[in-house]
Scaffold this motif. Sequence first.
Motif, PDB file in Angstrom:
ATOM      1  N   PRO A 260     -63.720 -22.259 -14.353  1.00 49.24           N
ATOM      2  CA  PRO A 260     -62.875 -21.206 -14.922  1.00 49.24           C
ATOM      3  C   PRO A 260     -61.774 -21.807 -15.790  1.00 49.24           C
ATOM      4  CG  PRO A 260     -62.352 -21.552 -12.613  1.00 49.24           C
ATOM      5  CD  PRO A 260     -63.581 -22.367 -12.904  1.00 49.24           C
ATOM      6  N   ARG A 261     -61.461 -21.132 -16.862  1.00 51.93           N
ATOM      7  CA  ARG A 261     -60.378 -21.560 -17.740  1.00 51.93           C
ATOM      8  C   ARG A 261     -59.192 -20.632 -17.521  1.00 51.93           C
ATOM      9  NH1 ARG A 261     -59.761 -26.101 -20.150  1.00 51.93           N
ATOM     10  NH2 ARG A 261     -58.983 -25.205 -22.077  1.00 51.93           N
ATOM     11  N   VAL A 262     -58.015 -21.212 -17.367  1.00 53.36           N
ATOM     12  CA  VAL A 262     -56.816 -20.436 -17.104  1.00 53.36           C
ATOM     13  C   VAL A 262     -55.781 -20.741 -18.187  1.00 53.36           C
ATOM     14  CG1 VAL A 262     -54.952 -19.936 -15.473  1.00 53.36           C
ATOM     15  CG2 VAL A 262     -57.253 -20.482 -14.624  1.00 53.36           C
ATOM     16  N   ARG A 263     -55.308 -19.706 -18.860  1.00 50.04           N
ATOM     17  CA  ARG A 263     -54.233 -19.871 -19.831  1.00 50.04           C
ATOM     18  C   ARG A 263     -52.901 -19.687 -19.119  1.00 50.04           C
ATOM     19  NH1 ARG A 263     -52.853 -19.368 -25.319  1.00 50.04           N
ATOM     20  NH2 ARG A 263     -54.440 -20.983 -25.595  1.00 50.04           N
ATOM     21  N   LEU A 264     -52.046 -20.684 -19.208  1.00 53.23           N
ATOM     22  CA  LEU A 264     -50.691 -20.600 -18.687  1.00 53.23           C
ATOM     23  C   LEU A 264     -49.761 -20.249 -19.837  1.00 53.23           C
ATOM     24  CD1 LEU A 264     -50.616 -23.936 -16.631  1.00 53.23           C
ATOM     25  CD2 LEU A 264     -51.250 -21.660 -15.784  1.00 53.23           C
ATOM     26  N   ILE A 265     -49.000 -19.195 -19.682  1.00 47.97           N
ATOM     27  CA  ILE A 265     -47.988 -18.819 -20.669  1.00 47.97           C
ATOM     28  C   ILE A 265     -46.639 -19.126 -20.042  1.00 47.97           C
ATOM     29  CG2 ILE A 265     -46.961 -16.919 -21.976  1.00 47.97           C
ATOM     30  CD1 ILE A 265     -49.772 -15.618 -21.923  1.00 47.97           C
ATOM     31  N   ALA A 266     -45.947 -20.098 -20.624  1.00 49.56           N
ATOM     32  CA  ALA A 266     -44.780 -20.653 -19.948  1.00 49.56           C
ATOM     33  C   ALA A 266     -43.575 -20.758 -20.868  1.00 49.56           C
ATOM     34  CB  ALA A 266     -45.118 -22.038 -19.388  1.00 49.56           C
ATOM     35  N   CYS A 267     -42.420 -20.858 -20.242  1.00 46.64           N
ATOM     36  CA  CYS A 267     -41.184 -21.153 -20.954  1.00 46.64           C
ATOM     37  C   CYS A 267     -41.234 -22.586 -21.461  1.00 46.64           C
ATOM     38  CB  CYS A 267     -40.009 -20.979 -19.998  1.00 46.64           C
ATOM     39  SG  CYS A 267     -38.433 -21.510 -20.684  1.00 46.64           S
ATOM     40  N   GLY A 268     -40.818 -22.790 -22.707  1.00 47.94           N
ATOM     41  CA  GLY A 268     -40.814 -24.136 -23.277  1.00 47.94           C
ATOM     42  C   GLY A 268     -39.954 -25.116 -22.509  1.00 47.94           C
ATOM     43  N   ALA A 269     -38.967 -24.610 -21.760  1.00 47.67           N
ATOM     44  CA  ALA A 269     -38.124 -25.497 -20.960  1.00 47.67           C
ATOM     45  C   ALA A 269     -38.888 -26.129 -19.807  1.00 47.67           C
ATOM     46  CB  ALA A 269     -36.924 -24.719 -20.416  1.00 47.67           C
ATOM     47  N   LEU A 270     -40.108 -25.637 -19.529  1.00 44.78           N
ATOM     48  CA  LEU A 270     -40.919 -26.161 -18.427  1.00 44.78           C
ATOM     49  C   LEU A 270     -42.089 -27.008 -18.918  1.00 44.78           C
ATOM     50  CD1 LEU A 270     -41.120 -22.863 -16.340  1.00 44.78           C
ATOM     51  CD2 LEU A 270     -39.558 -24.784 -15.965  1.00 44.78           C
ATOM     52  N   ALA A 271     -42.215 -27.179 -20.229  1.00 43.24           N
ATOM     53  CA  ALA A 271     -43.402 -27.826 -20.794  1.00 43.24           C
ATOM     54  C   ALA A 271     -43.622 -29.225 -20.239  1.00 43.24           C
ATOM     55  CB  ALA A 271     -43.283 -27.883 -22.318  1.00 43.24           C
ATOM     56  N   ARG A 272     -42.572 -30.019 -20.194  1.00 41.48           N
ATOM     57  CA  ARG A 272     -42.708 -31.406 -19.754  1.00 41.48           C
ATOM     58  C   ARG A 272     -43.213 -31.483 -18.317  1.00 41.48           C
ATOM     59  NH1 ARG A 272     -39.947 -36.208 -21.767  1.00 41.48           N
ATOM     60  NH2 ARG A 272     -39.014 -34.794 -23.280  1.00 41.48           N
ATOM     61  N   GLU A 273     -42.657 -30.636 -17.452  1.00 41.70           N
ATOM     62  CA  GLU A 273     -43.022 -30.665 -16.036  1.00 41.70           C
ATOM     63  C   GLU A 273     -44.445 -30.145 -15.814  1.00 41.70           C
ATOM     64  OE1 GLU A 273     -38.964 -31.286 -16.566  1.00 41.70           O
ATOM     65  OE2 GLU A 273     -40.027 -29.470 -17.191  1.00 41.70           O
ATOM     66  N   ILE A 274     -44.817 -29.081 -16.522  1.00 47.60           N
ATOM     67  CA  ILE A 274     -46.166 -28.536 -16.363  1.00 47.60           C
ATOM     68  C   ILE A 274     -47.209 -29.537 -16.845  1.00 47.60           C
ATOM     69  CG2 ILE A 274     -47.754 -26.722 -17.117  1.00 47.60           C
ATOM     70  CD1 ILE A 274     -45.308 -24.845 -17.252  1.00 47.60           C
ATOM     71  N   LEU A 275     -46.964 -30.157 -17.993  1.00 48.57           N
ATOM     72  CA  LEU A 275     -47.914 -31.143 -18.502  1.00 48.57           C
ATOM     73  C   LEU A 275     -48.024 -32.341 -17.566  1.00 48.57           C
ATOM     74  CD1 LEU A 275     -47.180 -31.112 -22.333  1.00 48.57           C
ATOM     75  CD2 LEU A 275     -49.280 -30.394 -21.208  1.00 48.57           C
ATOM     76  N   ALA A 276     -46.906 -32.744 -16.972  1.00 47.59           N
ATOM     77  CA  ALA A 276     -46.944 -33.860 -16.024  1.00 47.59           C
ATOM     78  C   ALA A 276     -47.827 -33.521 -14.832  1.00 47.59           C
ATOM     79  CB  ALA A 276     -45.529 -34.205 -15.567  1.00 47.59           C
ATOM     80  N   LEU A 277     -47.702 -32.305 -14.310  1.00 47.27           N
ATOM     81  CA  LEU A 277     -48.517 -31.893 -13.165  1.00 47.27           C
ATOM     82  C   LEU A 277     -49.987 -31.750 -13.537  1.00 47.27           C
ATOM     83  CD1 LEU A 277     -46.064 -29.308 -11.564  1.00 47.27           C
ATOM     84  CD2 LEU A 277     -46.994 -31.343 -10.426  1.00 47.27           C
ATOM     85  N   ILE A 278     -50.268 -31.229 -14.724  1.00 45.87           N
ATOM     86  CA  ILE A 278     -51.658 -31.111 -15.174  1.00 45.87           C
ATOM     87  C   ILE A 278     -52.309 -32.484 -15.231  1.00 45.87           C
ATOM     88  CG2 ILE A 278     -53.094 -30.614 -17.196  1.00 45.87           C
ATOM     89  CD1 ILE A 278     -51.307 -28.163 -17.714  1.00 45.87           C
ATOM     90  N   ARG A 279     -51.610 -33.442 -15.790  1.00 48.04           N
ATOM     91  CA  ARG A 279     -52.177 -34.785 -15.946  1.00 48.04           C
ATOM     92  C   ARG A 279     -52.252 -35.520 -14.615  1.00 48.04           C
ATOM     93  NH1 ARG A 279     -48.818 -35.595 -21.530  1.00 48.04           N
ATOM     94  NH2 ARG A 279     -50.354 -34.578 -22.861  1.00 48.04           N
TER      95      ARG A 279
END
Length: 228
Positions: free
Chosen positions: A34-53
């Motif tokens: 399944p593909r999930v689109r996350l729509i997020a606040c830009g202030a969280l981008a660094r943390e979300i990308l870190a968790l994804i990786r």
Amino acid sequence: MTSHTPPPVAPGLDDGALTVEGLSAPAAAPEGAPRVRLIACGALAREILALIRLNDWTHLDLKCLPAQLHLRPDLIPDAVEAEVRRARALGDFDAVKVIYADCGTGGLLATRCAELGVEMIPGPHCYSFFDGNEIFAARGDAEMTCFYLTDFLVRQFDAFVWRPMGLDRHPELRDMIFGNYTTLVHLAQVEDPELDAKAEEAAARLGLAHERRFTGYGDLAGFLARAG
């Protein structure tokens, strides 16, 4: 919680630009996943990308709205709705999740997400879900005089605190705005001495005591782990 070193800055991720958007996980999801689109606040981008990786969550695709929407929370529900509808129109995703807390919308964002049938991360603001919503709520009145900064806000202190409050032009406003605060609490997502020093400097500029509280990614990690 375990500590985390700061992740490398992703291509296209520039805190200084204050318009962080259009970021995706670098790898494609396994076929049939399944593909999930996350729509997020830009202030969280660094943390979300870190968790994804960190967790190889390649089924998560990230779209960030401009972080400066924090300065106009009344615009957040419409901006989120537009992105939800855009994601659904693409037809590439099995689900859409919203990585915004209430963020000053007075419940309007939660109402809009319910109308759209999309799940949003629980909590009144990112300070709460980084600290852990239950933990933050339990602190209650004991922290009524605390002013919070996340790692993002430490990096962007001038752009999101100092200048929007007019303190660069009218320093006399400092004691009027912060006179009833006692402590600046840096809710730290990563171990970074440079950020710690910047937070201490910010506290000094506001005339407040400084406290560092390591939270890691708090409830954000669990929400992303369940997305899918």
